[in-house]
Design an enzyme around this catalytic site. Structure first.
Site, PDB file in Angstrom:
ATOM      1  N   ARG A 124      48.480  18.270  50.359  1.00  0.00           N
ATOM      2  CA  ARG A 124      48.905  17.770  48.979  1.00  0.00           C
ATOM      3  C   ARG A 124      47.527  17.905  48.067  1.00  0.00           C
ATOM      4  NH1 ARG A 124      52.348  14.668  51.755  1.00  0.00           N
ATOM      5  NH2 ARG A 124      54.484  15.288  51.370  1.00  0.00           N
ATOM      6  N   LYS A 146      42.084  27.331  36.870  1.00  0.00           N
ATOM      7  CA  LYS A 146      43.256  27.766  36.832  1.00  0.00           C
ATOM      8  C   LYS A 146      43.112  28.314  38.195  1.00  0.00           C
ATOM      9  CE  LYS A 146      44.820  28.883  32.293  1.00  0.00           C
ATOM     10  NZ  LYS A 146      45.284  29.887  31.468  1.00  0.00           N
ATOM     11  N   GLU A 188      34.244  40.927  30.045  1.00  0.00           N
ATOM     12  CA  GLU A 188      34.746  39.420  29.758  1.00  0.00           C
ATOM     13  C   GLU A 188      33.416  38.570  29.143  1.00  0.00           C
ATOM     14  OE1 GLU A 188      37.656  38.277  30.297  1.00  0.00           O
ATOM     15  OE2 GLU A 188      38.453  39.134  32.054  1.00  0.00           O
ATOM     16  N   LYS A 230      32.864  28.689  28.219  1.00  0.00           N
ATOM     17  CA  LYS A 230      34.160  28.704  28.836  1.00  0.00           C
ATOM     18  C   LYS A 230      34.500  27.196  29.025  1.00  0.00           C
ATOM     19  CE  LYS A 230      37.815  29.978  32.095  1.00  0.00           C
ATOM     20  NZ  LYS A 230      38.261  30.809  32.964  1.00  0.00           N
ATOM     21  N   GLU A 240      45.638  23.765  28.447  1.00  0.00           N
ATOM     22  CA  GLU A 240      46.320  24.739  27.693  1.00  0.00           C
ATOM     23  C   GLU A 240      47.384  24.154  26.743  1.00  0.00           C
ATOM     24  OE1 GLU A 240      45.779  28.831  29.216  1.00  0.00           O
ATOM     25  OE2 GLU A 240      47.066  29.568  27.644  1.00  0.00           O
ATOM     26  N   ARG A 245      42.283  26.944  24.468  1.00  0.00           N
ATOM     27  CA  ARG A 245      42.219  27.539  25.544  1.00  0.00           C
ATOM     28  C   ARG A 245      42.712  28.951  25.759  1.00  0.00           C
ATOM     29  NH1 ARG A 245      41.630  25.676  32.047  1.00  0.00           N
ATOM     30  NH2 ARG A 245      41.155  27.406  32.767  1.00  0.00           N
ATOM     31  N   ASN A 249      41.761  34.320  25.740  1.00  0.00           N
ATOM     32  CA  ASN A 249      42.712  35.543  26.171  1.00  0.00           C
ATOM     33  C   ASN A 249      42.655  36.529  25.310  1.00  0.00           C
ATOM     34  OD1 ASN A 249      43.555  34.711  28.744  1.00  0.00           O
ATOM     35  ND2 ASN A 249      45.289  33.421  27.839  1.00  0.00           N
ATOM     36  N   HIS A 252      43.769  40.137  25.513  1.00  0.00           N
ATOM     37  CA  HIS A 252      44.237  40.248  26.760  1.00  0.00           C
ATOM     38  C   HIS A 252      45.829  40.430  26.845  1.00  0.00           C
ATOM     39  CE1 HIS A 252      40.875  38.455  28.754  1.00  0.00           C
ATOM     40  NE2 HIS A 252      41.528  38.461  29.980  1.00  0.00           N
ATOM     41  N   HIS A 256      46.683  43.062  29.307  1.00  0.00           N
ATOM     42  CA  HIS A 256      47.769  42.702  30.280  1.00  0.00           C
ATOM     43  C   HIS A 256      48.966  44.125  30.118  1.00  0.00           C
ATOM     44  CE1 HIS A 256      46.727  38.387  30.596  1.00  0.00           C
ATOM     45  NE2 HIS A 256      46.089  38.940  31.612  1.00  0.00           N
ATOM     46  N   HIS A 270      41.201  44.880  35.811  1.00  0.00           N
ATOM     47  CA  HIS A 270      41.427  44.058  34.838  1.00  0.00           C
ATOM     48  C   HIS A 270      40.423  44.088  33.735  1.00  0.00           C
ATOM     49  CE1 HIS A 270      42.631  40.271  32.720  1.00  0.00           C
ATOM     50  NE2 HIS A 270      41.325  39.711  32.960  1.00  0.00           N
TER      51      HIS A 270
HETATM   52  N1  LIG Z   1      41.618  31.814  37.558  1.00  0.00           N
HETATM   53  C1  LIG Z   1      41.250  32.387  36.246  1.00  0.00           C
HETATM   54  O1  LIG Z   1      41.112  31.404  35.372  1.00  0.00           O
HETATM   55  C2  LIG Z   1      41.081  33.828  36.279  1.00  0.00           C
HETATM   56  C3  LIG Z   1      40.339  34.480  35.119  1.00  0.00           C
HETATM   57  C4  LIG Z   1      40.280  35.577  34.993  1.00  0.00           C
HETATM   58  C5  LIG Z   1      40.786  36.380  36.111  1.00  0.00           C
HETATM   59  N2  LIG Z   1      41.439  35.987  37.296  1.00  0.00           N
HETATM   60  C6  LIG Z   1      41.767  36.635  38.255  1.00  0.00           C
HETATM   61  O2  LIG Z   1      40.669  37.099  38.960  1.00  0.00           O
HETATM   62  C7  LIG Z   1      41.280  38.266  39.852  1.00  0.00           C
HETATM   63  C8  LIG Z   1      40.053  39.333  39.392  1.00  0.00           C
HETATM   64  O3  LIG Z   1      39.115  39.173  40.061  1.00  0.00           O
HETATM   65  P1  LIG Z   1      37.852  40.017  40.374  1.00  0.00           P
HETATM   66  O4  LIG Z   1      37.550  41.145  39.244  1.00  0.00           O
HETATM   67  O5  LIG Z   1      36.684  39.458  40.991  1.00  0.00           O
HETATM   68  O6  LIG Z   1      38.850  40.806  41.428  1.00  0.00           O
HETATM   69  P2  LIG Z   1      38.234  40.874  43.097  1.00  0.00           P
HETATM   70  O7  LIG Z   1      38.365  39.445  43.793  1.00  0.00           O
HETATM   71  O8  LIG Z   1      39.344  41.675  43.853  1.00  0.00           O
HETATM   72  O9  LIG Z   1      36.926  41.513  43.423  1.00  0.00           O
HETATM   73  C9  LIG Z   1      36.644  42.769  43.086  1.00  0.00           C
HETATM   74  C10 LIG Z   1      36.375  43.431  44.329  1.00  0.00           C
HETATM   75  O10 LIG Z   1      34.683  43.478  44.428  1.00  0.00           O
HETATM   76  C11 LIG Z   1      34.919  42.929  45.813  1.00  0.00           C
HETATM   77  N3  LIG Z   1      33.497  42.148  45.891  1.00  0.00           N
HETATM   78  C12 LIG Z   1      33.473  40.749  45.191  1.00  0.00           C
HETATM   79  N4  LIG Z   1      32.390  40.483  45.394  1.00  0.00           N
HETATM   80  C13 LIG Z   1      31.664  41.399  45.934  1.00  0.00           C
HETATM   81  C14 LIG Z   1      30.188  41.274  46.314  1.00  0.00           C
HETATM   82  N5  LIG Z   1      29.231  40.287  45.949  1.00  0.00           N
HETATM   83  N6  LIG Z   1      29.849  42.471  46.999  1.00  0.00           N
HETATM   84  C15 LIG Z   1      30.615  43.320  47.469  1.00  0.00           C
HETATM   85  N7  LIG Z   1      31.864  43.344  47.002  1.00  0.00           N
HETATM   86  C16 LIG Z   1      32.352  42.353  46.355  1.00  0.00           C
HETATM   87  C17 LIG Z   1      35.866  42.403  46.297  1.00  0.00           C
HETATM   88  O11 LIG Z   1      36.172  42.459  47.692  1.00  0.00           O
HETATM   89  C18 LIG Z   1      36.880  43.304  45.455  1.00  0.00           C
HETATM   90  O12 LIG Z   1      37.118  44.543  46.266  1.00  0.00           O
HETATM   91  C19 LIG Z   1      42.430  38.736  39.259  1.00  0.00           C
HETATM   92  O13 LIG Z   1      43.484  38.218  40.302  1.00  0.00           O
HETATM   93  C20 LIG Z   1      42.635  37.819  38.005  1.00  0.00           C
HETATM   94  O14 LIG Z   1      44.005  37.417  37.752  1.00  0.00           O
HETATM   95  C21 LIG Z   1      41.492  34.325  37.232  1.00  0.00           C
HETATM   96 ZN   LIG Z   2      40.308  38.515  31.825  1.00  0.00          ZN
END
Ligand SMILES: NC(=O)c1ccc[n+]([C@@H]2O[C@H](COP(=O)([O-])OP(=O)(O)OC[C@H]3O[C@@H](n4cnc5c(N)ncnc54)[C@H](O)[C@@H]3O)[C@@H](O)[C@H]2O)c1
Ligand SMILES: [Zn+2]
Length: 370
Positions: A124, A146, A188, A230, A240, A245, A249, A252, A256, A270
């Protein structure tokens, strides 16, 4: 030494964001004041581990007297689903945690969202720490609380708000990040300039190239401004509910839809989809008479100079048909004459959510993108 400490002010859920180079090596000492107990479970992926970061974190935790175990998942968005969640939660439980055992997310946004949600639901709610290693996670997903996973019916549909106890941003991790991922995260940062800080956008136009070439001081500056922007939004609208908030986006809704039409594949990351979306959302603001028409060219030129695709047909030769885009935006074919919700710019540095954008303005833009 951390170059900057920011605070996310959320009352009892407030937490620090430390930004600097080499922080992972000192993670034990840095995290100790924010951990309820002397033990953590690190969640990471195989790319991050292969780049040496789980080993370095283990050493940093040892040096600070923090006990640790590591759970690894396969890299990529596919891990952010029910099966990935089950694996992470069961692996955490196998370590016999108590309510003081913290979960540490070491990785990109996939790991942050997945490990954060696992922390939110295991026993929990276990305490949670973010150590983001992708630029996207450092400027966006690690801040704000989030967490969640994807459903077969859509991205990020299952989740919880679960704020971390601390965020450690070690910019040294960017040295091993693939350049394509670096550029995707950069989009971003451009978004943050557009919605909240004209000065940041001008700074990026001058220093973005250095950042993308590995200049650590430039990275720290842009990450700090992004986190400040942020955090300020999240402080005012944590869950949100105010539409504030939602301004995070910007770009986006288009983004998306581009991602969905590419099947959320490696064809379009993304951040790359966001870059395309930033151009269209800026042009939409122009066409609605809100913004100086020169803004679209400015955004386009900067993103292109940063190595991001700004022309949708460069991503998909057959283009992105307006009907399919509208369907992906949740509008069905018959919804003529209706309105859509979009984040718009009033000027560079100021965004707002409009729920009354006429379809007649959106459709021509989709038919021939800016
Ligand atoms: N929670 C939120 O507010 C929020 C906001 C924006 C995006 N997201 C989410 O984030 C995700 C995308 O994140 P991302 O772009 O970081 O993708 P990811 O976590 O898949 O990382 C991108 C790639 O880089 C690699 N990687 C990461 N750090 C590394 C490093 N230092 N050295 C070598 N390789 C490395 C990972 O293994 C992966 O292959 C999506 O699922 C999206 O929905 C969440
Ligand atoms: Zn984004």
């Amino acid at each position: 030494v951390s170059a900057a400490t920011l605070n996310v002010a959320l009352g009892a859920r407030s937490y620090p964001i430390e930004i600097g180079t080499g922080l992972i090596a000192r993670a034990g000492a840095l995290l100790r004041p924010h951990l309820p107990g002397p033990r953590v479970i690190v969640v990471s992926d195989r790319h991050v581990a292969a780049a040496g970061w789980t080993t370095r974190l283990a050493a940093g935790l040892d040096a600070g007297g923090i006990g640790h175990a590591t759970v690894l998942v396969e890299p990529g968005e596919a891990s952010k689903g029910w099966a990935g969640l089950q694996h992470v939660v069961e692996s955490i439980l196998a370590q016999r945690p108590d309510r003081k055992t913290a979960v540490v997310a070491l990785g990109g946004g996939v790991i942050g969202d997945l490990a954060g949600f696992a922390a939110a639901v295991t026993l929990r709610g276990l305490p949670f720490v973010q150590i983001p290693t992708s630029l996207l996670a450092q400027v966006d997903s690690s801040v704000g609380g989030k967490t969640g996973i994807n459903s077969a019916l859509g991205k990020n549909l299952i989740g919880a708000f679960h704020q971390p106890r601390a965020v450690l941003i070690d910019t040294a991790t960017l040295a091993t990040l693939p350049p394509r991922e670096l550029r995707a995260g950069y989009a971003e940062i451009v978004k943050h300039g557009l919605i909240a800080d004209a000065e940041l956008l001008a700074w990026l136009e001058a220093r973005g190239t250095a950042l993308l070439a590995g200049d650590d001081a430039a990275a720290q500056h842009a990450i700090r401004r992004s986190c400040e922007i942020k955090a300020a939004v999240v402080e005012r609208d944590e869950h949100e509910t105010l539409g504030l908030r939602a301004t995070l986006n910007f770009g986006h809704t288009f983004g998306h839809a581009y991602e969905a039409l590419c099947g959320y594949s490696d064809r379009l990351l993304h951040g790359e989809a966001v870059a395309l979306g930033l151009v269209q959302a800026t042009e939409l603001s122009v066409r609605l008479g809100l913004l100086d028409p020169a803004a679209t060219g400015r955004v386009r030129d900067h993103l292109a100079a940063s190595g991001l695709a700004v022309d949708p047909t460069r991503v998909r030769a057959e283009g992105f048909p307006a009907e399919a885009m509208l369907a992906a935006m949740g509008r069905d074919k018959k919804a003529e004459g209706g309105t859509l919700a979009f984040v718009l710019l009033r000027r560079v540095g100021e965004a707002f959510l409009s729920r009354t954008v006429p379809l007649e303005v959106v459709r021509p833009l989709l038919d021939s993108p800016a």
